[in-house]
Design an enzyme around this catalytic site. Structure first.
Site, PDB file in Angstrom:
ATOM      1  N   HIS A  19       0.775  -1.138   0.084  1.00  0.00           N
ATOM      2  CA  HIS A  19       0.079  -0.023   0.071  1.00  0.00           C
ATOM      3  C   HIS A  19       0.776   1.398   0.049  1.00  0.00           C
ATOM      4  O   HIS A  19       1.265   1.790   1.005  1.00  0.00           O
ATOM      5  CB  HIS A  19      -1.039  -0.024   1.215  1.00  0.00           C
ATOM      6  CG  HIS A  19      -1.953   1.058   1.379  1.00  0.00           C
ATOM      7  ND1 HIS A  19      -3.174   1.175   2.106  1.00  0.00           N
ATOM      8  CD2 HIS A  19      -1.912   2.183   0.800  1.00  0.00           C
ATOM      9  CE1 HIS A  19      -3.838   2.244   1.932  1.00  0.00           C
ATOM     10  NE2 HIS A  19      -3.214   3.010   0.862  1.00  0.00           N
ATOM     11  N   HIS A  21       1.161   5.075  -2.597  1.00  0.00           N
ATOM     12  CA  HIS A  21       0.690   5.512  -4.023  1.00  0.00           C
ATOM     13  C   HIS A  21       1.875   6.336  -4.272  1.00  0.00           C
ATOM     14  O   HIS A  21       2.733   7.037  -3.538  1.00  0.00           O
ATOM     15  CB  HIS A  21      -0.368   6.668  -3.455  1.00  0.00           C
ATOM     16  CG  HIS A  21      -1.477   6.059  -2.763  1.00  0.00           C
ATOM     17  ND1 HIS A  21      -2.611   5.997  -3.405  1.00  0.00           N
ATOM     18  CD2 HIS A  21      -1.618   5.678  -1.432  1.00  0.00           C
ATOM     19  CE1 HIS A  21      -3.594   5.406  -2.523  1.00  0.00           C
ATOM     20  NE2 HIS A  21      -2.887   5.323  -1.509  1.00  0.00           N
ATOM     21  N   HIS A 199      -9.661   0.821  -0.679  1.00  0.00           N
ATOM     22  CA  HIS A 199      -9.490   1.654   0.319  1.00  0.00           C
ATOM     23  C   HIS A 199     -10.799   1.662   0.960  1.00  0.00           C
ATOM     24  O   HIS A 199     -11.944   1.987   0.316  1.00  0.00           O
ATOM     25  CB  HIS A 199      -8.983   3.185   0.294  1.00  0.00           C
ATOM     26  CG  HIS A 199      -7.615   3.409  -0.230  1.00  0.00           C
ATOM     27  ND1 HIS A 199      -7.032   2.853  -1.246  1.00  0.00           N
ATOM     28  CD2 HIS A 199      -6.896   4.171   0.481  1.00  0.00           C
ATOM     29  CE1 HIS A 199      -5.826   3.238  -1.154  1.00  0.00           C
ATOM     30  NE2 HIS A 199      -5.669   3.981  -0.092  1.00  0.00           N
ATOM     31  N   GLU A 202     -11.042   3.690   6.491  1.00  0.00           N
ATOM     32  CA  GLU A 202      -9.866   4.527   6.954  1.00  0.00           C
ATOM     33  C   GLU A 202     -10.547   5.615   7.659  1.00  0.00           C
ATOM     34  O   GLU A 202     -10.448   5.729   8.965  1.00  0.00           O
ATOM     35  CB  GLU A 202      -8.964   5.148   5.759  1.00  0.00           C
ATOM     36  CG  GLU A 202      -7.958   6.069   5.988  1.00  0.00           C
ATOM     37  CD  GLU A 202      -7.530   6.673   4.705  1.00  0.00           C
ATOM     38  OE1 GLU A 202      -8.036   6.476   3.737  1.00  0.00           O
ATOM     39  OE2 GLU A 202      -6.341   7.334   4.950  1.00  0.00           O
ATOM     40  N   ASP A 280       1.894   4.241   2.578  1.00  0.00           N
ATOM     41  CA  ASP A 280       0.621   4.938   1.787  1.00  0.00           C
ATOM     42  C   ASP A 280       1.351   5.988   1.265  1.00  0.00           C
ATOM     43  O   ASP A 280       1.399   6.018  -0.113  1.00  0.00           O
ATOM     44  CB  ASP A 280      -0.228   5.311   2.984  1.00  0.00           C
ATOM     45  CG  ASP A 280      -1.541   5.771   2.700  1.00  0.00           C
ATOM     46  OD1 ASP A 280      -1.910   5.389   1.304  1.00  0.00           O
ATOM     47  OD2 ASP A 280      -2.237   6.108   3.450  1.00  0.00           O
ATOM     48  N   ASP A 281       1.683   7.187   1.811  1.00  0.00           N
ATOM     49  CA  ASP A 281       1.952   8.391   1.043  1.00  0.00           C
ATOM     50  C   ASP A 281       3.330   8.994   2.041  1.00  0.00           C
ATOM     51  O   ASP A 281       3.105   9.950   2.566  1.00  0.00           O
ATOM     52  CB  ASP A 281       1.110   9.649   1.108  1.00  0.00           C
ATOM     53  CG  ASP A 281      -0.125   8.976   0.404  1.00  0.00           C
ATOM     54  OD1 ASP A 281      -0.097   9.017  -0.755  1.00  0.00           O
ATOM     55  OD2 ASP A 281      -1.307   8.653   1.065  1.00  0.00           O
TER      56      ASP A 281
HETATM   57  N1  HPA Z   1      -6.657   7.387   1.374  1.00  0.00           N
HETATM   58  C1  HPA Z   1      -7.332   7.502   0.195  1.00  0.00           C
HETATM   59  N2  HPA Z   1      -6.822   8.071  -0.912  1.00  0.00           N
HETATM   60  C2  HPA Z   1      -5.613   8.303  -0.887  1.00  0.00           C
HETATM   61  C3  HPA Z   1      -4.791   8.071   0.143  1.00  0.00           C
HETATM   62  C4  HPA Z   1      -5.334   7.644   1.185  1.00  0.00           C
HETATM   63  O1  HPA Z   1      -4.436   7.239   2.408  1.00  0.00           O
HETATM   64  N3  HPA Z   1      -3.657   8.354  -0.205  1.00  0.00           N
HETATM   65  C5  HPA Z   1      -3.749   8.887  -1.316  1.00  0.00           C
HETATM   66  N4  HPA Z   1      -4.842   8.756  -2.162  1.00  0.00           N
HETATM   67 ZN    ZN Z   2      -3.840   4.757   0.900  1.00  0.00          ZN
END
Ligand code: HPA
Ligand code: ZN
Length: 343
Positions: A19, A21, A199, A202, A280-281
């Site tokens: 996971h 991006h 997703h 969250e 994630d990011d």
């Molecule tokens: N959640 C939803 N969309 C996203 C995320 C995330 O953590 N990171 C990049 N796009």
């Molecule tokens: Zn994500």
């Protein structure tokens, strides 16, 4: 222990990331370099001002900046450079294989075609394999704040490039955009023979996790931490061995779980849910995979055997074949049995 406070055995273990991006790996320094190369003006005057804006109070507050920064990604070379920079950092953390999300609709909106994005990312993957010995695969994510029609059009544009894809995903603003909105699109994706993920849970409720399973037939859930609110759902995830791709620093920075000691990870693990850890990011949330593991270690001080389980879950939940999985699970078990590694 390393400078991160992570045991050496965990820091150096072979890892799989499921996971991340690619647009979320855009470091401010690279964003400004690409802005200059492409004569794009970012709405921030320096690396320091951009970094200072990374004080998020919700998923949307992050997405606004994340989408704004993608303006610097214009041509094949930009996507190549972005991918290569991520692979270098991931390999340094022990990642041997990553399944990497990309958001083609964000780029299409600026006139960058699907073929340019995929060609650049693939070139980066090839170079990363040669230079750092790391493998990667691409997962095309649909943006859930846009319409199902837009997603279906994106799927049509992706058809010439299916050989470059390991699967399809669903990301962006979760609240008010339930998984069921994309049932037809995901059915079309599955009909092409590729696995799907989404997703869910969250910022959205446990019901969205359930809905992603029921209406999209996802193979894994990205995040999924709110599943903890529904004991029957937790039992279902454990019984069907549906992996959650949990992102601790993301959950902390986006105020999903401001204090990681309150994170549902230990409860999910104890219930037998195959949790995995991911970044994630990472350019926005304070670090790559090992920084996430270090934050978890600080909160929960897991034993080596718990670490071996969690790191193994990611190999097991990947979209690679059983021979490949068996190879890496065996390599991981040898790593954890190696008494030459300082603890
Ligand atoms: N959640 C939803 N969309 C996203 C995320 C995330 O953590 N990171 C990049 N796009
Ligand atoms: Zn994500």
């Amino acid at each position: 222990m390393t400078e991160l406070g992570l045991p050496e055995r965990v820091r150096t273990a072979p890892k799989c990331e499921l996971h991340v991006h690619i647009e979320g790996t855009l470091e401010p320094e690279l964003a400004f370099a690409l802005a200059q190369r492409n004569a794009v003006v970012l709405p921030y005057d320096s690396v320091a001002t951009l970094r200072a804006a990374y004080a998020f109070d919700s998923l949307q507050s992050f997405l606004d900046i994340y989408y704004a920064c993608t303006a610097v990604l214009c041509c094949e070379a930009d996507f190549h450079d972005l991918m290569l920079a991520y692979l270098q950092r991931a390999a340094a953390d022990g990642v041997v294989y990553a399944e990497i999300f990309f958001d083609p609709q964000v780029h299409a909106a600026r006139g960058v075609p699907m073929g340019t994005v995929i060609a650049g990312l693939q070139a980066g993957l090839r170079e990363g394999r040669t230079r750092y010995g790391i493998e990667g695969a691409l997962i095309l994510c649909f943006l859930r704040h846009l319409s199902a029609e837009d997603a279906m059009e994106t799927l049509l544009q992706a058809k010439p490039y299916l050989g470059a894809l390991a699967g399809f995903g669903l990301d962006s603003g979760e609240r008010g955009n339930p998984p069921g909105k994309f049932a037809d699109v995901f059915a079309a994706c599955r009909a092409l023979g590729l696995p799907v993920v989404a997703h869910a849970g969250e910022e959205g409720p446990a019901e969205y996790v359930q809905e992603a399973l029921d209406t999209l037939s996802v193979a894994r859930i990205d995040h999924g931490v709110r599943a903890i609110d529904d004991p029957a759902l937790v039992r279902r995830l454990a019984a069907n061995q549906i992996a959650l791709t949990v992102c601790p620093l993301s959950n902390q920075r986006l105020q999903v779980t401001p204090d990681l000691r309150d994170h549902p990870l230990p409860a999910l693990l104890a219930a037998g849910v195959p949790v995995t850890l991911n970044s994630d990011d990472p350019a926005y949330f304070g670090g790559y995979l090992n920084a996430n593991l270090a934050a978890v270690h600080e909160a929960f001080a897991w034993s080596d055997s718990q670490w071996e389980t969690v790191l193994g879950n990611a190999f097991q939940a990947s979209f690679r074949n059983e021979t490949w999985k068996a190879h890496w699970l065996h390599t991981l078990s040898l790593h954890f049995a190696d008494d030459q590694i300082e603890t």
